[in-house]
Write a protein that holds these residues in place. Structure first.
Motif, PDB file in Angstrom:
ATOM      1  N   TYR A  76      76.340 -52.570 -18.824  1.00 52.22           N
ATOM      2  CA  TYR A  76      75.262 -53.561 -18.781  1.00 52.22           C
ATOM      3  C   TYR A  76      74.105 -53.071 -17.929  1.00 52.22           C
ATOM      4  O   TYR A  76      72.916 -53.270 -18.266  1.00 52.22           O
ATOM      5  N   ALA A  77      74.423 -52.384 -16.831  1.00 50.83           N
ATOM      6  CA  ALA A  77      73.371 -51.833 -15.974  1.00 50.83           C
ATOM      7  C   ALA A  77      72.578 -50.745 -16.709  1.00 50.83           C
ATOM      8  O   ALA A  77      71.356 -50.636 -16.556  1.00 50.83           O
ATOM      9  N   ARG A  78      73.284 -49.946 -17.522  1.00 53.12           N
ATOM     10  CA  ARG A  78      72.582 -48.909 -18.289  1.00 53.12           C
ATOM     11  C   ARG A  78      71.580 -49.537 -19.261  1.00 53.12           C
ATOM     12  O   ARG A  78      70.478 -49.009 -19.470  1.00 53.12           O
ATOM     13  N   GLU A  79      71.979 -50.665 -19.859  1.00 53.34           N
ATOM     14  CA  GLU A  79      71.095 -51.314 -20.827  1.00 53.34           C
ATOM     15  C   GLU A  79      69.835 -51.869 -20.174  1.00 53.34           C
ATOM     16  O   GLU A  79      68.787 -51.986 -20.821  1.00 53.34           O
ATOM     17  N   MET A  80      69.907 -52.196 -18.893  1.00 54.31           N
ATOM     18  CA  MET A  80      68.755 -52.776 -18.189  1.00 54.31           C
ATOM     19  C   MET A  80      67.738 -51.711 -17.777  1.00 54.31           C
ATOM     20  O   MET A  80      66.618 -52.039 -17.392  1.00 54.31           O
ATOM     21  N   ILE A  81      68.128 -50.439 -17.826  1.00 56.94           N
ATOM     22  CA  ILE A  81      67.212 -49.363 -17.450  1.00 56.94           C
ATOM     23  C   ILE A  81      66.406 -48.957 -18.679  1.00 56.94           C
ATOM     24  O   ILE A  81      66.922 -48.910 -19.809  1.00 56.94           O
ATOM     25  N   SER A  82      65.177 -48.613 -18.456  1.00 60.78           N
ATOM     26  CA  SER A  82      64.298 -48.249 -19.571  1.00 60.78           C
ATOM     27  C   SER A  82      64.791 -46.971 -20.233  1.00 60.78           C
ATOM     28  O   SER A  82      65.448 -46.133 -19.608  1.00 60.78           O
ATOM     29  N   LYS A  83      64.480 -46.829 -21.499  1.00 62.23           N
ATOM     30  CA  LYS A  83      64.904 -45.678 -22.271  1.00 62.23           C
ATOM     31  C   LYS A  83      64.337 -44.392 -21.680  1.00 62.23           C
ATOM     32  O   LYS A  83      65.007 -43.361 -21.623  1.00 62.23           O
ATOM     33  N   GLU A  84      63.081 -44.457 -21.202  1.00 60.89           N
ATOM     34  CA  GLU A  84      62.460 -43.266 -20.617  1.00 60.89           C
ATOM     35  C   GLU A  84      63.223 -42.810 -19.367  1.00 60.89           C
ATOM     36  O   GLU A  84      63.443 -41.600 -19.173  1.00 60.89           O
ATOM     37  N   ASN A  85      63.614 -43.767 -18.518  1.00 62.09           N
ATOM     38  CA  ASN A  85      64.357 -43.408 -17.307  1.00 62.09           C
ATOM     39  C   ASN A  85      65.707 -42.783 -17.644  1.00 62.09           C
ATOM     40  O   ASN A  85      66.150 -41.824 -17.020  1.00 62.09           O
ATOM     41  N   VAL A  86      66.392 -43.376 -18.644  1.00 67.07           N
ATOM     42  CA  VAL A  86      67.693 -42.843 -19.048  1.00 67.07           C
ATOM     43  C   VAL A  86      67.549 -41.430 -19.570  1.00 67.07           C
ATOM     44  O   VAL A  86      68.308 -40.511 -19.217  1.00 67.07           O
ATOM     45  N   GLU A  87      66.544 -41.217 -20.434  1.00 64.95           N
ATOM     46  CA  GLU A  87      66.338 -39.888 -20.986  1.00 64.95           C
ATOM     47  C   GLU A  87      65.973 -38.889 -19.888  1.00 64.95           C
ATOM     48  O   GLU A  87      66.434 -37.741 -19.901  1.00 64.95           O
ATOM     49  N   PHE A  88      65.148 -39.333 -18.935  1.00 66.77           N
ATOM     50  CA  PHE A  88      64.764 -38.434 -17.844  1.00 66.77           C
ATOM     51  C   PHE A  88      65.979 -38.072 -16.987  1.00 66.77           C
ATOM     52  O   PHE A  88      66.155 -36.915 -16.588  1.00 66.77           O
ATOM     53  N   GLU A  89      66.854 -39.059 -16.705  1.00 61.10           N
ATOM     54  CA  GLU A  89      68.071 -38.780 -15.945  1.00 61.10           C
ATOM     55  C   GLU A  89      68.986 -37.825 -16.705  1.00 61.10           C
ATOM     56  O   GLU A  89      69.620 -36.952 -16.126  1.00 61.10           O
ATOM     57  N   ASP A  90      69.036 -37.991 -18.031  1.00 60.66           N
ATOM     58  CA  ASP A  90      69.845 -37.074 -18.838  1.00 60.66           C
ATOM     59  C   ASP A  90      69.304 -35.656 -18.761  1.00 60.66           C
ATOM     60  O   ASP A  90      70.065 -34.672 -18.699  1.00 60.66           O
ATOM     61  N   VAL A  91      67.965 -35.542 -18.779  1.00 61.85           N
ATOM     62  CA  VAL A  91      67.354 -34.214 -18.655  1.00 61.85           C
ATOM     63  C   VAL A  91      67.694 -33.597 -17.303  1.00 61.85           C
ATOM     64  O   VAL A  91      68.032 -32.416 -17.190  1.00 61.85           O
ATOM     65  N   LEU A  92      67.594 -34.416 -16.231  1.00 58.65           N
ATOM     66  CA  LEU A  92      67.924 -33.914 -14.896  1.00 58.65           C
ATOM     67  C   LEU A  92      69.384 -33.467 -14.833  1.00 58.65           C
ATOM     68  O   LEU A  92      69.703 -32.456 -14.204  1.00 58.65           O
ATOM     69  N   GLN A  93      70.254 -34.249 -15.471  1.00 55.05           N
ATOM     70  CA  GLN A  93      71.665 -33.889 -15.462  1.00 55.05           C
ATOM     71  C   GLN A  93      71.894 -32.561 -16.187  1.00 55.05           C
ATOM     72  O   GLN A  93      72.664 -31.713 -15.734  1.00 55.05           O
ATOM     73  N   ALA A  94      71.201 -32.365 -17.325  1.00 59.24           N
ATOM     74  CA  ALA A  94      71.332 -31.115 -18.062  1.00 59.24           C
ATOM     75  C   ALA A  94      70.796 -29.945 -17.240  1.00 59.24           C
ATOM     76  O   ALA A  94      71.397 -28.856 -17.212  1.00 59.24           O
ATOM     77  N   ILE A  95      69.653 -30.170 -16.541  1.00 58.97           N
ATOM     78  CA  ILE A  95      69.086 -29.107 -15.700  1.00 58.97           C
ATOM     79  C   ILE A  95      70.068 -28.735 -14.588  1.00 58.97           C
ATOM     80  O   ILE A  95      70.284 -27.561 -14.285  1.00 58.97           O
ATOM     81  N   ASP A  96      70.647 -29.759 -13.958  1.00 55.12           N
ATOM     82  CA  ASP A  96      71.592 -29.491 -12.867  1.00 55.12           C
ATOM     83  C   ASP A  96      72.822 -28.755 -13.369  1.00 55.12           C
ATOM     84  O   ASP A  96      73.324 -27.846 -12.708  1.00 55.12           O
ATOM     85  N   LYS A  97      73.305 -29.129 -14.570  1.00 55.88           N
ATOM     86  CA  LYS A  97      74.461 -28.444 -15.143  1.00 55.88           C
ATOM     87  C   LYS A  97      74.134 -26.978 -15.423  1.00 55.88           C
ATOM     88  O   LYS A  97      74.920 -26.077 -15.113  1.00 55.88           O
ATOM     89  N   ASP A  98      72.952 -26.741 -16.027  1.00 59.50           N
ATOM     90  CA  ASP A  98      72.552 -25.361 -16.306  1.00 59.50           C
ATOM     91  C   ASP A  98      72.403 -24.560 -15.010  1.00 59.50           C
ATOM     92  O   ASP A  98      72.752 -23.372 -14.956  1.00 59.50           O
ATOM     93  N   ARG A  99      71.854 -25.232 -13.965  1.00 60.15           N
ATOM     94  CA  ARG A  99      71.686 -24.533 -12.687  1.00 60.15           C
ATOM     95  C   ARG A  99      73.042 -24.105 -12.111  1.00 60.15           C
ATOM     96  O   ARG A  99      73.199 -22.978 -11.629  1.00 60.15           O
TER      97      ARG A  99
END
Length: 361
Positions: A76-99
Motif C-alpha cells: 500500500y505504501a508503494r502505491e502511494m509513491i509517485s511512479k517517477e519516484n519508484v522508477e528513480f529508486e529502481d534506477v538507483l538500485q540498479a546502479i548500486d547493484k552494478d557498482r
C-alpha cells in the motif's frame, strides 16, 4: 533554489536529503555531485563507506520487510509513491547493484593479477636456477635421489616387518588375557548367581497373603524390608511394592502381611526420607543436551523423587531443537502412572521448550 543560490556564491555546501528531485539536480548540474554512505541490507547496518558520485537509495521498504512489517502495508505504501519516484529508486538500485558487481570484479581481477605476477616471478626464478645448473649436476642429483629412495624403502620394509611381528605378539598376549578374564568373570558370576538363588531368591513366606490391595503394608522377605503395595498381584502373582525409595517387583510367595510395629517403623522412616527429598528436589529438571534414552532414564527417577517429595507440579526443560527430545518426553509423561496432567509451557514459563507436569500426589 537555496542550493542554486549557494552555488552561485561559490560556497561549498553539504546537504542531506531523501528527495529524488535533489538527487536529479546533482546529476544534471555542474559542480554538484551526489554522494552516499553505503548501507548493508542484509545486516541492517551502515558500512561507513563514503561513495562519491553515487546517489543514496531509500531502503525503507527493504528494512520494513526485514523487520517483519506485513506485506500488504508495504504494498500500500508503494502505491502511494509517485511512479517517477519508484522508477528513480529502481534506477538507483540498479546502479548500486552494478557498482557492487564492478567492485567485486575489480577485486577479483586484482587478486588474479597478483597471483599471475607471483607465478611469473616464481617461474623466472626457477628458470634462472635451471639455466645455471649443469647436466652433470642434475644427473648426479638424480642418482643420489634414487639411492636415497632405495635405502629408505629397504629401511621402511624392515620396520614394517618388525611392526607386524610385534603386533602379532601383542594380539596373542591380549587375546590370552581377555580369555582368562572372561573365564574368571564367568566363575565369579556363577558363584554370585548361586549365592543369590540360595540365600535370597528362594526365600518363601510361610504365610503368603491371600489377597492384596493397593496401600497394604507387606514385609518383603528377600529384602528383609517393609513396604507399601503399589499394584495388586498380576496373573503370575507378581506384585509392585514401594520399599523406601525403591520400587521392586516381587512374587507374592515372598511376601507376608506386615505387623503394626514394623509398619510404624517403616512409616517413620518413609516420612524422614520424604522430608529429606522435599528439601533437595527442585521443581524443574533440565534435560537439554542429552539423548532421548538418557533423558527418559533421568526423567523416570526425577518423577519418582517429585512424587516422594510431594510436589504437585514440576517443569521439564527439553528445549525446542529438532523436536525429537520434546516429542519423546511428552509421549512418555502422557503414559506415566504418576502423572495426572501435562501441558506445554506458557509465555514466561519457557514456551514450547518446556513441559509442565502435574503429579498425582
Amino acid at each position: 533554489s537555496i542550493l542554486g543560490y549557494l552555488l552561485q556564491l561559490n560556497i561549498r555546501t553539504m546537504a542531506t536529503t531523501h528527495y529524488s528531485q535533489l538527487k536529479i539536480y546533482a546529476l544534471t548540474t555542474d559542480n554538484v555531485r551526489n554522494a552516499s554512505v553505503e548501507f548493508d541490507i542484509e545486516t541492517l547496518s551502515p558500512t561507513y563507506r563514503l561513495l562519491i558520485g553515487v546517489p543514496g537509495k531509500s531502503n525503507a521498504f527493504e528494512i520494513s520487510q526485514r523487520l517483519g512489517l506485513q506485506d500488504y502495508i508495504i504494498d500500500y505504501a508503494r502505491e502511494m509513491i509517485s511512479k517517477e519516484n519508484v522508477e528513480f529508486e529502481d534506477v538507483l538500485q540498479a546502479i548500486d547493484k552494478d557498482r557492487r558487481i564492478t567492485e567485486e570484479r575489480k577485486l577479483e581481477a586484482e587478486r588474479l593479477q597478483y597471483e599471475v605476477d607471483k607465478l611469473k616471478d616464481e617461474l623466472n626464478r626457477e628458470k634462472e636456477r635451471i639455466e645455471k645448473s649443469k647436466d652433470r649436476i642434475i644427473l648426479r642429483a638424480k642418482e643420489e635421489a634414487r639411492s636415497i629412495l632405495r635405502r629408505a624403502k629397504d629401511e621402511s620394509d624392515g620396520i614394517i616387518k618388525e611392526l607386524k611381528q610385534v603386533s602379532k605378539a601383542i594380539d596373542r598376549d591380549r587375546n590370552r588375557k581377555i580369555q582368562e578374564s572372561q573365564e574368571r568373570l564367568k566363575l565369579s558370576l556363577d558363584e554370585v548367581e548361586g549365592s543369590l538363588s540360595e540365600d535370597i531368591l528362594n526365600v518363601q513366606s510361610k504365610e503368603p497373603p491371600r489377597e492384596l490391595n493397593m496401600g497394604d503394608k507387606v514385609e518383603v522377605l528377600s529384602l528383609n524390608q517393609v513396604g507399601d503395595v503399589l499394584e495388586p498381584p498380576d496373573d503370575d502373582g507378581n506384585v509392585l511394592v514401594q520399599v523406601g525409595l525403591m520400587k521392586v517387583n516381587v512374587h507374592i510367595s515372598t511376601l507376608k502381611l506386615s505387623k503394626d510395629e514394623d509398619a510404624e517403623k517403616t512409616t517413620v522412616s518413609t516420612k524422614r526420607i520424604i522430608r529429606s527429598k522435599s528439601s533437595h528436589i527442585k521443581n524443574e529438571i533440565d534435560l537439554r543436551g542429552t539423548t532421548l534414552d538418557d533423558a527418559l532414564l533421568t526423567l523416570d527417577k526425577y518423577i519418582d523423587d517429585v512424587y516422594i517429595a510431594g510436589l504437585k507440579e514440576a517443569s521439564i526443560i527439553h528445549g525446542k531443537g529438532t523436536g525429537v527430545l520434546r516429542k519423546g518426553i511428552r509421549e512418555y509423561v502422557r503414559g506415566h502412572r504418576l502423572i495426572k496432567s501435562s501441558r506445554p509451557g506458557k509465555h514466561g514459563e519457557g514456551g514450547d521448550g518446556v513441559t509442565i507436569i502435574g503429579v498425582d500426589t
